[in-house]
Scaffold this motif. Structure first.
Motif, mmCIF file in Angstrom:
data_model
loop_
_atom_site.group_PDB
_atom_site.id
_atom_site.type_symbol
_atom_site.label_atom_id
_atom_site.label_comp_id
_atom_site.label_asym_id
_atom_site.label_seq_id
_atom_site.Cartn_x
_atom_site.Cartn_y
_atom_site.Cartn_z
ATOM 1 N N THR A 126 59.435 -41.582 -7.932
ATOM 2 C CA THR A 126 59.140 -42.872 -7.714
ATOM 3 C C THR A 126 58.694 -43.674 -8.822
ATOM 4 O OG1 THR A 126 57.092 -43.195 -6.602
ATOM 5 C CG2 THR A 126 59.170 -43.136 -5.392
ATOM 6 N N LYS A 127 59.170 -45.144 -9.182
ATOM 7 C CA LYS A 127 58.494 -45.898 -10.027
ATOM 8 C C LYS A 127 58.222 -47.251 -9.343
ATOM 9 C CE LYS A 127 60.875 -48.461 -13.304
ATOM 10 N NZ LYS A 127 61.855 -48.679 -14.447
ATOM 11 N N GLY A 130 73.424 -42.038 -16.857
ATOM 12 C CA GLY A 130 73.212 -40.751 -16.027
ATOM 13 C C GLY A 130 71.947 -41.017 -14.905
ATOM 14 N N VAL A 131 71.010 -42.119 -14.721
ATOM 15 C CA VAL A 131 70.147 -41.905 -14.142
ATOM 16 C C VAL A 131 70.449 -43.215 -12.993
ATOM 17 C CG1 VAL A 131 67.516 -43.000 -13.928
ATOM 18 C CG2 VAL A 131 68.413 -41.610 -15.875
ATOM 19 N N ILE A 132 70.232 -42.648 -11.614
ATOM 20 C CA ILE A 132 70.685 -43.490 -10.492
ATOM 21 C C ILE A 132 69.058 -43.730 -9.677
ATOM 22 C CG2 ILE A 132 71.991 -43.886 -8.466
ATOM 23 C CD1 ILE A 132 74.212 -42.019 -9.785
ATOM 24 N N ALA A 133 69.034 -44.880 -9.515
ATOM 25 C CA ALA A 133 67.656 -44.978 -8.837
ATOM 26 C C ALA A 133 67.992 -45.900 -7.497
ATOM 27 C CB ALA A 133 66.664 -45.761 -9.742
ATOM 28 N N GLU A 134 67.455 -45.839 -6.523
ATOM 29 C CA GLU A 134 67.418 -46.761 -5.315
ATOM 30 C C GLU A 134 66.340 -47.484 -4.885
ATOM 31 O OE1 GLU A 134 68.618 -44.460 -1.771
ATOM 32 O OE2 GLU A 134 67.040 -43.097 -2.070
ATOM 33 N N LEU A 135 66.495 -48.889 -4.522
ATOM 34 C CA LEU A 135 65.344 -49.541 -4.079
ATOM 35 C C LEU A 135 64.834 -48.853 -2.818
ATOM 36 C CD1 LEU A 135 63.741 -51.855 -4.918
ATOM 37 C CD2 LEU A 135 65.504 -53.346 -3.646
ATOM 38 N N VAL A 136 63.469 -48.679 -2.701
ATOM 39 C CA VAL A 136 62.617 -48.258 -1.542
ATOM 40 C C VAL A 136 62.191 -49.612 -0.771
ATOM 41 C CG1 VAL A 136 60.995 -46.700 -0.683
ATOM 42 C CG2 VAL A 136 62.554 -46.010 -2.637
ATOM 43 N N LYS A 157 57.375 -68.117 -11.455
ATOM 44 C CA LYS A 157 57.007 -68.802 -10.081
ATOM 45 C C LYS A 157 56.989 -67.761 -9.014
ATOM 46 C CE LYS A 157 59.023 -73.124 -11.058
ATOM 47 N NZ LYS A 157 60.287 -73.985 -10.783
ATOM 48 N N ASN A 158 57.743 -66.593 -9.236
ATOM 49 C CA ASN A 158 57.837 -65.639 -8.143
ATOM 50 C C ASN A 158 57.699 -64.325 -8.693
ATOM 51 O OD1 ASN A 158 59.230 -67.463 -6.169
ATOM 52 N ND2 ASN A 158 60.827 -67.581 -7.647
ATOM 53 N N SER A 159 56.914 -63.577 -7.598
ATOM 54 C CA SER A 159 56.562 -62.094 -8.232
ATOM 55 C C SER A 159 56.967 -61.272 -7.066
ATOM 56 C CB SER A 159 55.099 -62.179 -8.537
ATOM 57 O OG SER A 159 54.530 -60.899 -8.909
ATOM 58 N N LEU A 160 57.138 -60.014 -7.396
ATOM 59 C CA LEU A 160 57.498 -58.852 -6.179
ATOM 60 C C LEU A 160 57.222 -57.646 -6.582
ATOM 61 C CD1 LEU A 160 61.340 -59.356 -5.659
ATOM 62 C CD2 LEU A 160 59.465 -59.835 -4.102
ATOM 63 N N PHE A 161 56.313 -56.834 -5.760
ATOM 64 C CA PHE A 161 55.862 -55.602 -5.991
ATOM 65 C C PHE A 161 57.139 -54.695 -5.390
ATOM 66 C CE2 PHE A 161 54.119 -51.420 -4.914
ATOM 67 C CZ PHE A 161 53.378 -51.156 -6.256
ATOM 68 N N VAL A 162 57.750 -53.970 -6.555
ATOM 69 C CA VAL A 162 59.041 -53.005 -6.197
ATOM 70 C C VAL A 162 58.755 -51.555 -6.400
ATOM 71 C CG1 VAL A 162 61.238 -52.735 -7.415
ATOM 72 C CG2 VAL A 162 60.199 -54.989 -7.404
ATOM 73 N N VAL A 163 59.417 -50.930 -5.337
ATOM 74 C CA VAL A 163 59.157 -49.590 -5.625
ATOM 75 C C VAL A 163 60.684 -49.000 -5.486
ATOM 76 C CG1 VAL A 163 58.524 -47.212 -4.472
ATOM 77 C CG2 VAL A 163 56.980 -49.406 -4.254
ATOM 78 N N LEU A 164 61.004 -48.248 -6.760
ATOM 79 C CA LEU A 164 62.314 -47.597 -6.996
ATOM 80 C C LEU A 164 62.154 -45.766 -6.587
ATOM 81 C CD1 LEU A 164 63.168 -49.550 -9.979
ATOM 82 C CD2 LEU A 164 64.273 -49.837 -7.713
ATOM 83 N N LYS A 165 63.199 -45.268 -6.261
ATOM 84 C CA LYS A 165 62.999 -43.839 -6.249
ATOM 85 C C LYS A 165 64.366 -43.269 -6.930
ATOM 86 C CE LYS A 165 62.646 -39.858 -3.289
ATOM 87 N NZ LYS A 165 61.868 -39.489 -2.197
ATOM 88 N N LEU A 166 64.047 -42.243 -7.916
ATOM 89 C CA LEU A 166 65.182 -41.495 -8.495
ATOM 90 C C LEU A 166 65.874 -40.880 -7.595
ATOM 91 C CD1 LEU A 166 66.243 -41.245 -11.543
ATOM 92 C CD2 LEU A 166 64.780 -39.219 -11.661
ATOM 93 N N LYS A 167 67.270 -40.677 -7.568
ATOM 94 C CA LYS A 167 68.290 -40.121 -6.667
ATOM 95 C C LYS A 167 68.651 -38.724 -7.711
ATOM 96 C CE LYS A 167 71.038 -42.084 -3.757
ATOM 97 N NZ LYS A 167 72.200 -42.917 -3.642
ATOM 98 N N ASP A 168 68.736 -37.703 -6.921
ATOM 99 C CA ASP A 168 69.492 -36.539 -7.885
ATOM 100 C C ASP A 168 68.367 -35.928 -8.861
ATOM 101 O OD1 ASP A 168 71.635 -36.508 -6.068
ATOM 102 O OD2 ASP A 168 72.597 -37.520 -7.432
ATOM 103 N N PHE A 169 67.005 -35.954 -8.242
ATOM 104 C CA PHE A 169 65.898 -35.823 -9.280
ATOM 105 C C PHE A 169 66.015 -34.517 -9.939
ATOM 106 C CE2 PHE A 169 61.741 -33.617 -10.057
ATOM 107 C CZ PHE A 169 61.456 -34.382 -10.894
ATOM 108 N N THR A 170 65.665 -34.697 -11.140
ATOM 109 C CA THR A 170 65.478 -33.417 -12.056
ATOM 110 C C THR A 170 64.389 -33.788 -12.966
ATOM 111 O OG1 THR A 170 67.091 -33.883 -13.890
ATOM 112 C CG2 THR A 170 67.990 -32.522 -11.878
ATOM 113 N N PRO A 171 63.458 -32.823 -13.536
ATOM 114 C CA PRO A 171 62.633 -33.634 -14.464
ATOM 115 C C PRO A 171 63.172 -33.975 -15.742
ATOM 116 C CG PRO A 171 62.012 -31.009 -13.741
ATOM 117 C CD PRO A 171 63.452 -31.318 -13.163
#
Length: 129
Positions: free
Chosen positions: A61-62, A89-95, A12-26
């Motif tokens: 981002t994703k 070991g992956v930390i992402a934050e909601l943008v 019933k519901n839909s969201l467009f979400v953008v997340l950003k990786l904290k402490d970025f390394t390749p």
């Protein structure tokens, strides 16, 4: 409700979400991309369907579209996925979030506005000393 088995038609519901990786390394960014299958399984276990996944290596981002039945399901799935990612070991934050009515919640601006409000309060307190 449809008899479709894709997982998205009955939601019933839909969201467009953008997340950003904290402490970025390749390496962390690649790990984040590699764990998408496991994250999809976690989301699916909670009744969520994730689609249109786009990784942006320039902004770390994703973005994706998340379809869900209830906000309770959404919350449980996000918490489970976050626990899984952090344990790897992956930390992402909601943008930001954007709903079907194009209401956008920009969390970066929300944090900045809260900091500015605190600064204004502190300045007012200093004026009264």
């Amino acid at each position: 409700m449809n008899n479709c088995t894709c997982g998205c038609c009955s939601t019933k519901n839909s969201l467009f979400v953008v997340l950003k990786l904290k402490d970025f390394t390749p390496e962390k960014f690649q790990l984040w991309k590699d764990m998408q299958g496991a994250l999809n399984n976690i989301f699916s276990d909670h009744g969520l369907f994730v689609d249109n996944i786009i990784y942006d290596e320039d902004n770390y981002t994703k973005s994706c579209t998340v379809s869900y039945e209830t906000s309770k399901d959404f919350g449980k799935a996000i918490m489970s996925a976050e626990q899984y990612a952090i344990s790897n070991g992956v930390i992402a934050e909601l943008v930001s979030l954007k709903d079907n009515e194009d209401n956008i919640i920009n969390f970066s601006m929300h944090k900045a506005n809260k900091l500015m409000d605190k600064a204004d309060i502190s300045i007012e307190k200093l004026k009264h000393l």
